[in-house]
Design a protein around this motif. Structure first.
Motif, PDB file in Angstrom:
ATOM      1  N   HIS A 108     -69.600  36.684  18.349  1.00 60.00           N
ATOM      2  CA  HIS A 108     -69.948  38.042  18.802  1.00 60.00           C
ATOM      3  C   HIS A 108     -70.227  38.950  17.596  1.00 60.00           C
ATOM      4  O   HIS A 108     -71.157  39.754  17.616  1.00 60.00           O
ATOM      5  CB  HIS A 108     -68.783  38.551  19.651  1.00 60.00           C
ATOM      6  N   HIS A 137     -60.635  45.203  18.876  1.00 58.63           N
ATOM      7  CA  HIS A 137     -62.016  44.746  19.107  1.00 58.63           C
ATOM      8  C   HIS A 137     -63.006  45.794  18.566  1.00 58.63           C
ATOM      9  O   HIS A 137     -63.964  45.459  17.862  1.00 58.63           O
ATOM     10  CB  HIS A 137     -62.198  44.524  20.615  1.00 58.63           C
ATOM     11  N   GLU A 163     -65.523  45.304  15.371  1.00 57.07           N
ATOM     12  CA  GLU A 163     -66.943  45.296  15.729  1.00 57.07           C
ATOM     13  C   GLU A 163     -67.723  46.417  15.044  1.00 57.07           C
ATOM     14  O   GLU A 163     -68.865  46.204  14.605  1.00 57.07           O
ATOM     15  CB  GLU A 163     -67.104  45.390  17.254  1.00 57.07           C
TER      16      GLU A 163
HETATM   17 MN   LIG Z   1     -67.721  43.810  21.639  1.00 59.87          MN
END
Ligand SMILES: [Mn+2]
Length: 196
Positions: A39, A162, A166
């Protein structure tokens, strides 16, 4: 002139193939076996507008450390290779990217010298899926060592792990994109030394 890099790296711990095109459109094909890391690499390609392939088969039966580290080393080497002699590049860039309550501030110099300065909130959740959040700094260290760049990454505030991780990859993507872009007024190598 195409600005592409390709690195294959095989050890007893991992087998990695990375391909990057600095002048791409953000086409990404990554699979490392670590979902959250995939991701993050997706963010790097998409927001850097790099075409990026990362295929890693690592010793995930131990943990995700070698897989993540070796992918990042290969990515740094491929990025360095794609920059070539750095003729005509912008060289310095910064980007600030928020993700809801978190903010990342990234400044980069494609200097030819590896140096990382990194800070992020200390009390983050330890894991995001199978991703160990202490690996973020190690990813950046590994990338910087091979890409040979000065990189400053700061997250002055943020709560959700997260989001904290990110926004760093998004801001890194933007900063690398701007720094590696061709400056139409820059005909030479952007250094008084004549080399980077
Ligand atoms: Mn994400």
């Amino acid at each position: 002139m195409s600005r592409v890099g390709r690195v294959e790296r095989t050890t007893k711990e991992t087998s990695v193939v990375v391909e990057i095109d600095l002048d791409g459109t953000g086409k990404v094909d990554v699979s490392t076996g670590v979902g959250f890391y995939d991701h993050m690499l997706d963010q790097l390609g998409r927001h850097g507008l790099f075409d990026l392939t990362v295929k890693t088969e690592g010793d995930l039966h131990i943990d995700s450390h070698h897989t993540i580290e070796d992918s990042s080393l290969a990515l740094g080497a491929a990025f360095r290779q794609a920059l070539g002699d750095k003729r005509g590049i912008v060289r310095f860039a910064n980007a600030s990217v928020p993700l809801d309550e978190s903010l990342a501030q990234v400044t980069v110099d494609l200097s030819g010298r590896p140096y990382l300065v990194h800070s992020e909130p200390e009390n983050m959740a330890p894991m995001i899926g199978s991703y160990d959040t202490t690996m973020t700094r190690h990813i950046l260290e590994s990338f910087v060592a091979q890409a040979q760049i000065a990189l400053h990454v700061h997250v002055p505030y943020g709560r959700n792990a997260h989001h904290i991780v990110e926004c760093q990859f998004k801001a890194l993507a933007r900063a690398l994109r701007y720094a590696s872009e061709i400056d139409p007024r820059q005909t030479g190598i952007p250094s008084t030394k004549g080399a980077l």
